[in-house]
Design an enzyme around this catalytic site. Structure first.
Site, PDB file in Angstrom:
ATOM      1  N   HIS A 114       0.828  -1.199   0.000  1.00  0.00           N
ATOM      2  CA  HIS A 114       0.000   0.000   0.000  1.00  0.00           C
ATOM      3  C   HIS A 114       0.864   1.251   0.000  1.00  0.00           C
ATOM      4  O   HIS A 114       1.934   1.295   0.611  1.00  0.00           O
ATOM      5  CB  HIS A 114      -0.892   0.033   1.247  1.00  0.00           C
ATOM      6  CG  HIS A 114      -2.123  -0.796   1.131  1.00  0.00           C
ATOM      7  ND1 HIS A 114      -3.076  -0.587   0.159  1.00  0.00           N
ATOM      8  CD2 HIS A 114      -2.566  -1.838   1.871  1.00  0.00           C
ATOM      9  CE1 HIS A 114      -4.055  -1.462   0.312  1.00  0.00           C
ATOM     10  NE2 HIS A 114      -3.771  -2.247   1.339  1.00  0.00           N
ATOM     11  N   CYS A 170      -0.033   2.693  -4.453  1.00  0.00           N
ATOM     12  CA  CYS A 170      -0.808   3.896  -4.721  1.00  0.00           C
ATOM     13  C   CYS A 170      -0.013   5.144  -4.349  1.00  0.00           C
ATOM     14  O   CYS A 170       0.845   5.102  -3.482  1.00  0.00           O
ATOM     15  CB  CYS A 170      -2.097   3.882  -3.911  1.00  0.00           C
ATOM     16  SG  CYS A 170      -3.112   2.431  -4.220  1.00  0.00           S
TER      17      CYS A 170
END
Length: 312
Positions: A114, A170
């Protein structure tokens, strides 16, 4: 074991597909792979640990000697695994990656997990946001912002060292806080196919930070305001099947691996364009980005070695 040096009597292999300056082989090679699936958390991903294996195979294919390398994942069976990707372990191993590096050394960093963006505290981001990696123990240890990555990695590498990073997460476009950036949009690639790339690099607005002395190049899965897709079945990507055929993986990692497996020699522009096409063909909106410590000659042959500002 655990990714320490494996002495070998065999001569260093030449990269099968790339013409490299001989100086590129004068130094040491060191690589760090981080893959986090956050198993059991509300933020669970499926493909990030597989991405580590995919990236290791890709490096071997390119002739990068995996002798001094370590992996941080939740899977102890991963090649070179030395422990869990906690915040402290990531900090310690980023230090390990760059410690003692000297001119002629070649380093590689891969992160799949992430990414997020948080309010900028240091005042150096044009959009008011810092980008950040999310360690396994983020709930207790917190996240890891781009300023810290810059301080540990890019700022401490001496001249003559080459570091290539692939960050598949991301909000990753500027995650290493490097001063130059190229977004692989169709417009940019069309406009700069045959030209010096400086104009296509958006100068990242920062106060008083140079790119550092070393040659640092980062590929990321998307722009800062985009999310990077986690693919449930990477079999649609044309990469050697191996252990993880038909399993989950990061779209960016697999798009890059597909290009590098199937194209013998390509320029930086072709690599970025190919990654974008691979993603677009599969319906992903994310646009790959490349950021760097200096402008990159987009028409130079892509390589993990040597200077990317020079023409080989």
């Amino acid at each position: 074991h655990h990714g320490q040096q494996h002495p070998s009597t065999a001569p260093m292999p030449r990269p099968p597909q790339q013409q490299e300056p001989t100086a590129a082989y004068s130094g040491r090679h060191r690589a760090l792979f981080i893959g986090i699936n956050y198993v059991g958390s509300s933020a669970e991903l499926r493909g990030c640990v597989n991405d580590v294996t995919t990236m290791q195979k890709m490096l071997r294919h390119l002739g990068f000697p995996l002798q001094d390398y370590r992996a941080l994942t939740e899977d102890a069976s991963i090649d070179g695994n030395v422990g869990l990707p906690t915040k402290q372990a990531i900090v310690d191993h980023l230090h390990w990656l760059v410690d003692g590096a000297s001119a002629g050394d070649t380093l590689f960093l891969h992160y799949s997990g992430h990414g997020t963006s948080v309010e900028d505290r240091s005042g150096d981001e044009a959009d008011g946001k810092d980008e950040a990696l999310v360690p396994l123990d983020y709930e207790t240890a917190g996240i890891f912002v781009d300023d810290d990555i810059y301080d540990i990695v890019a700022s401490r590498l001496p001249p003559g060292v080459r570091l290539t990073a692939v960050l598949d997460c991301c909000h990753s476009g500027t995650l290493m806080d490097l001063p130059f950036m190229f977004t692989a949009s169709q417009e940019n690639l069309r406009a700069h196919r045959g030209m010096a790339p400086r104009g296509a690099f958006g100068k990242k607005q920062r106060r008083g930070r140079a790119g550092g002395a070393a040659q640092v190049l980062m590929f990321s899965g998307c722009q800062d305001d985009q999310t990077s897709a986690d693919v449930s079945n990477t079999a649609s990507f044309d990469v050697p099947a191996g252990d993880s055929a038909g399993s989950a993986g990061g779209a960016c990692t697999n798009a890059m691996a597909e290009i590098l497996y199937n194209t013998p020699r390509m320029t930086f522009a072709q690599l970025l364009g190919g990654m974008r096409d691979n993603l677009g063909r599969r319906g992903f909106s994310q646009i790959p980005q490349m950021s760097s410590s200096a402008t990159v000659d987009l028409q130079a042959v892509f390589s993990l070695w040597g200077s990317f500002t020079a023409t080989y």
